[in-house]
Design an enzyme around this catalytic site. Structure first.
Site, PDB file in Angstrom:
ATOM      1  N   ASP A  67       0.819  -1.212   0.000  1.00  0.00           N
ATOM      2  CA  ASP A  67       0.000   0.000   0.000  1.00  0.00           C
ATOM      3  C   ASP A  67       0.860   1.273   0.000  1.00  0.00           C
ATOM      4  O   ASP A  67       1.946   1.295   0.589  1.00  0.00           O
ATOM      5  CB  ASP A  67      -0.900  -0.049   1.248  1.00  0.00           C
ATOM      6  N   HIS A  68       0.347   2.284  -0.653  1.00  0.00           N
ATOM      7  CA  HIS A  68       0.997   3.606  -0.670  1.00  0.00           C
ATOM      8  C   HIS A  68       2.498   3.546  -0.946  1.00  0.00           C
ATOM      9  O   HIS A  68       3.302   4.044  -0.151  1.00  0.00           O
ATOM     10  CB  HIS A  68       0.731   4.361   0.644  1.00  0.00           C
ATOM     11  N   GLU A 109      -3.002  -0.386  -8.241  1.00  0.00           N
ATOM     12  CA  GLU A 109      -3.993   0.617  -7.845  1.00  0.00           C
ATOM     13  C   GLU A 109      -3.284   1.973  -7.884  1.00  0.00           C
ATOM     14  O   GLU A 109      -2.124   2.077  -7.505  1.00  0.00           O
ATOM     15  CB  GLU A 109      -4.503   0.341  -6.424  1.00  0.00           C
ATOM     16  N   LYS A 117      -9.224   9.536  10.125  1.00  0.00           N
ATOM     17  CA  LYS A 117      -8.819   8.211  10.576  1.00  0.00           C
ATOM     18  C   LYS A 117      -9.714   7.690  11.703  1.00  0.00           C
ATOM     19  O   LYS A 117      -9.946   8.373  12.689  1.00  0.00           O
ATOM     20  CB  LYS A 117      -7.368   8.259  11.073  1.00  0.00           C
ATOM     21  N   HIS A 125     -10.099   4.669   0.401  1.00  0.00           N
ATOM     22  CA  HIS A 125      -9.028   4.681   1.407  1.00  0.00           C
ATOM     23  C   HIS A 125      -9.535   5.339   2.687  1.00  0.00           C
ATOM     24  O   HIS A 125     -10.539   6.032   2.672  1.00  0.00           O
ATOM     25  CB  HIS A 125      -7.831   5.478   0.897  1.00  0.00           C
TER      26      HIS A 125
HETATM   27 ZN   LIG Z   1      -4.710   5.801   1.522  1.00  0.00          ZN
END
Ligand SMILES: [Zn+2]
Length: 489
Positions: free
Chosen positions: A155-156, A269, A311, A344
């Site tokens: 991810d990221h 992605e 978050k 996300h």
């Molecule tokens: Zn993200």
């Protein structure tokens, strides 16, 4: 089989893990907090012979990287695979202990889980390596005997050089985050400044020229699936190109690098969700159309959606505005894709899940991570209240510093000290907006305090001592995430 295995090995064997393949049977077991892998018959794992069963050697071996690779090779369902357009949920496991709970939450819902998922940033903060993330997912999948298949998500990834380690660790999906190449300022430039910036742009990464790119979009209207459209006047095109041109070029580079090095099927992605500036549907169109023109194929895309995706808490914003805007993003996706819209900071956004599920018709990837960390913290509040109190007060002290790189708005004044709470109240403070964010953004500091000696080791020990409490918390909370997207509702 289980009883015989326990007798021979002296270990607690996980019933669901017992997996015959050919004339070898593999299994996972535990002794105290330690997990061990075993085989009946000479399999691929390397360990010690501890006895015999039905004339075959019983081997017990450490759950190390070499044996994880051996298990993936012997039992291919313990290795990640590409998921294509299947409705999916990303379940980041920062501790490497959550996979069994994650599996129990998604099993039977029709959703494809991504069980090995961690960003480079999270790995840095938790002092974990890509291979550990992958191996923990493999052991969790074996423990639960989960044969339905699962995905993995590096991810990221922002730097191209970070791809080397995640490719080597066997990741199958790569979330390329060109965030540092997004020019957020473009939203604020006037037409004159936009013209200057545009002329000064480097078009080589887009393999075009200023004039050619302009003539592709400026003054044009593009019909979208479902009857709506997006259009660009001169100023809108300049703004989209300045804002996302560098990001497109970066994703192209990452895609080509992956193609040349992976040597196996992989998925990409593209995510710009962490940028400050909201992605308009027209900008989404520009970004996707340019990637397409340059030969990139991708399975999912994460625009920066309207509203606040903070978050660990619910969506903050106008739901009608969200629906209107999201419907247009979906129309762009159906026109230039299909691919999945990736949500996300997808943890705990309960008020928008029904809208997302309805409008995407399942072409969606819901990405979560922090919410599982919070459930681990909740489990610790139940298993070891004294440890929880220490962590909680430490997190309160760290919040103002640690929140810097996150989208959060908790007010520390609304988070009382642990001394003001009874043991019975502790697990429930995890339901409070402010407390959730405080405990969410401080995970790295908690896990690395005094090189892990302060909390990390005791935190792991608590969860390992009473793993069912941890799994139960995950099943309940992740279950609420997947329910709106489940096909067998
Ligand atoms: Zn993200």
């Amino acid at each position: 089989m289980k009883e015989h295995l326990q007798k021979v090995t002296g270990l607690d064997v996980y019933q669901a893990s017992i997996s015959p393949v050919g004339d070898v049977t593999y299994f996972l077991a535990r002794r105290g907090s330690e997990k061990l892998v075993g085989s009946v018959g000479a399999g691929k794992i390397v360990g010690q012979k501890v006895g015999s069963l039905g004339g075959k050697d019983v081997i017990v071996a450490p759950t190390d990287a070499a044996n994880a690779a051996a298990i993936r090779s012997a039992l291919p369902w313990t290795a990640p695979k590409c998921l294509g357009l299947a409705t999916s949920v990303g379940l980041g496991d920062r501790l490497g202990l959550a996979t069994p709970g994650h599996i129990r939450a998604v099993r039977g819902t029709g959703l494809a889980p991504i069980l090995a998922q961690q960003s480079i940033r999270e790995m840095t903060r938790t002092v974990r390596k890509p291979q550990q993330v992958m191996d923990c997912a493999t052991w969790g999948v074996l423990q639960e005997g989960f044969r339905d298949g699962f995905g993995s998500d590096a991810d990221h990834v922002q730097k191209l050089e970070d791809l080397d380690a995640v490719v080597a660790a066997g990741f199958t999906m790569f979330t390329i985050d060109p965030g540092p190449h997004v020019v957020n300022d473009a939203d604020r430039l006037d037409p004159t400044a936009l013209k200057q910036r545009y002329q000064a742009m480097d078009f080589s990464g887009l393999e075009t020229t200023a004039d050619a790119l302009r003539s592709c979009y400026a003054g044009k209207e593009f019909k979208l699936a479902g009857g709506s459209s997006v259009s660009f006047d001169e100023t809108e095109l300049l703004r989209a190109a300045i804002k996302y041109g560098g990001a497109v070029a970066h994703v192209v580079k990452a895609f080509r690098k992956l193609k040349s090095m992976a040597g196996r099927p992989f998925e990409l992605e593209a995510s710009v969700d962490e940028t400050e500036s909201v992605t308009s549907p027209a900008e989404h169109y520009f970004f996707a159309a340019e990637l397409k023109r340059l030969g990139v194929t991708w399975v999912s895309m994460a625009p920066r959606l309207v509203g606040r995706f903070e978050k660990g808490v619910d969506y903050i914003g106008d739901l009608n505005e969200f629906r209107r805007s999201f419907a247009q993003h979906v129309a762009v996706m159906r026109t230039l894709g299909p691919y999945k819209i990736s949500i996300h900071s997808g943890s705990d956004k309960f008020s928008v899940y029904p809208i997302i599920a309805e409008l995407t018709g399942g072409l969606v990837h819901l990405k979560t991570a922090g919410t599982s960390w919070l459930e681990a913290v909740r489990a610790v509040a139940r298993i070891d209240p004294a440890l929880f109190r220490e962590i909680y007060d430490f997190a309160r002290g760290r919040y103002e510093t640690d929140k810097a790189s996150y989208h959060v708005s908790a007010d520390i004044a609304k988070v009382p000290p642990a001394s003001a709470l009874s043991d019975k109240q502790l697990p429930d403070v995890l339901d409070d907006f402010h407390t959730r964010q405080v405990l969410h953004v401080t995970f790295g500091s908690v896990l690395t305090a005094d090189d892990g000696k302060r909390f990390r080791n005791r935190f792991y020990a608590a969860l390992q001592r009473d793993e069912e409490v941890h799994y139960a918390a995950l099943v309940k909370h992740i279950g609420r995430h997947v329910a709106p997207f489940a096909r067998n509702r």
